[in-house]
Design an enzyme around this catalytic site. Sequence first.
Site, PDB file in Angstrom:
ATOM      1  N   HIS A  17      41.802 -10.635 -26.064  1.00  0.00           N
ATOM      2  CA  HIS A  17      42.484 -10.658 -26.965  1.00  0.00           C
ATOM      3  C   HIS A  17      44.032 -10.758 -25.892  1.00  0.00           C
ATOM      4  O   HIS A  17      44.974 -10.699 -25.394  1.00  0.00           O
ATOM      5  CB  HIS A  17      43.288  -9.522 -28.163  1.00  0.00           C
ATOM      6  CG  HIS A  17      41.406 -10.335 -29.045  1.00  0.00           C
ATOM      7  ND1 HIS A  17      40.718  -9.692 -29.168  1.00  0.00           N
ATOM      8  CD2 HIS A  17      41.624 -11.745 -29.224  1.00  0.00           C
ATOM      9  CE1 HIS A  17      39.923 -10.457 -30.292  1.00  0.00           C
ATOM     10  NE2 HIS A  17      40.120 -11.530 -30.682  1.00  0.00           N
ATOM     11  N   LYS A  41      35.528 -13.113 -44.014  1.00  0.00           N
ATOM     12  CA  LYS A  41      34.578 -11.753 -44.241  1.00  0.00           C
ATOM     13  C   LYS A  41      36.291 -10.351 -44.717  1.00  0.00           C
ATOM     14  O   LYS A  41      36.898 -10.960 -44.294  1.00  0.00           O
ATOM     15  CB  LYS A  41      33.812 -11.402 -43.727  1.00  0.00           C
ATOM     16  CG  LYS A  41      32.765 -12.048 -43.833  1.00  0.00           C
ATOM     17  CD  LYS A  41      31.379 -11.716 -42.554  1.00  0.00           C
ATOM     18  CE  LYS A  41      31.005 -12.606 -41.598  1.00  0.00           C
ATOM     19  NZ  LYS A  41      30.727 -12.445 -40.443  1.00  0.00           N
ATOM     20  N   ARG A  90      35.058 -17.718 -23.985  1.00  0.00           N
ATOM     21  CA  ARG A  90      34.203 -16.872 -22.889  1.00  0.00           C
ATOM     22  C   ARG A  90      33.267 -17.145 -22.359  1.00  0.00           C
ATOM     23  O   ARG A  90      33.080 -17.073 -21.300  1.00  0.00           O
ATOM     24  CB  ARG A  90      33.504 -15.075 -23.937  1.00  0.00           C
ATOM     25  CG  ARG A  90      35.130 -14.449 -24.548  1.00  0.00           C
ATOM     26  CD  ARG A  90      34.851 -13.215 -25.327  1.00  0.00           C
ATOM     27  NE  ARG A  90      34.775 -14.479 -27.183  1.00  0.00           N
ATOM     28  CZ  ARG A  90      34.573 -13.769 -28.092  1.00  0.00           C
ATOM     29  NH1 ARG A  90      34.592 -12.927 -28.432  1.00  0.00           N
ATOM     30  NH2 ARG A  90      34.434 -14.511 -29.259  1.00  0.00           N
ATOM     31  N   SER A 127      35.273  -8.810 -31.200  1.00  0.00           N
ATOM     32  CA  SER A 127      36.137  -8.219 -32.340  1.00  0.00           C
ATOM     33  C   SER A 127      35.056  -8.137 -33.302  1.00  0.00           C
ATOM     34  O   SER A 127      34.132  -6.260 -33.853  1.00  0.00           O
ATOM     35  CB  SER A 127      36.506  -9.096 -33.816  1.00  0.00           C
ATOM     36  OG  SER A 127      38.333  -8.944 -32.134  1.00  0.00           O
TER      37      SER A 127
END
Length: 157
Positions: A17, A41, A90, A127
Site C-alpha cells: 500500500h 467484515k 498485484r 492485508s
Amino acid sequence: MTTALCPGSYDPPTNGHVDVIRRAAALFDLVVVAVVVNPSKQPMFDIDERLSLLERSLTGVPGVEFEAFSGLLVDLAGRRGADAIVKGVRVGSDVEYELQMAQMNRELAGVETLFLPANPEWSFVSSTLIREVSRLGGTVDRLVPVPVREALKEKLT
Ligand code: PNS
C-alpha cells in the site's frame, strides 16, 4: 492542481500500500488516501487506528492527505474534485476484481481509474494474509511499515 484518490480498507496498511501511495504522490499534486469505514467484515483495526497507522507510515511524504469515508467512493471523488482513482494491482485476479469496480465507477460518475503494477517485492502481500499470519504467530515484520509492525504486536499480545 491534480488530485487522486487511493481508496482501500487498509486493515492493516502494508508495504505494498505504502509503495503505491508514494508512487501516486509522485504523479499527482494531491493524493487523498481514502479509508473505508466499514469493510464487509469486522476489521482488526478500527477506523481511527487505520488512519493513524497510515499517517505514521507515510510521514514526510508531501501531498498526501487521509480521510475516512463511507458510502460510494465516487461521491467522495466528487467532493474532493478527484481526477482519478489509483489502485495497485498485484496479480491477475486483482485485475479482474479491480476492472469491474473501475468500470462501475466510470459508469456512475465518469471517474477514471489508473492501475499501478505492484512492486514484485510486495506482490504476494495482502492485508488478509498479514492478519492471518500474524494471528497464527508468524513473522510479517519485513512486509509492513514499522508502525504497523508495532501495532500488530500490541494487538496480538
Ligand atoms: O482494500 P479494498 O478492500 O480492496 O478496498 C475496496 C474499496 C474500499 C476501494 C471498495 O470496496 C469501495 O470503493 N468501497 C466503497 C463503496 C463503493 O463505492 N462501492 C462500489 C464500488 S464500484
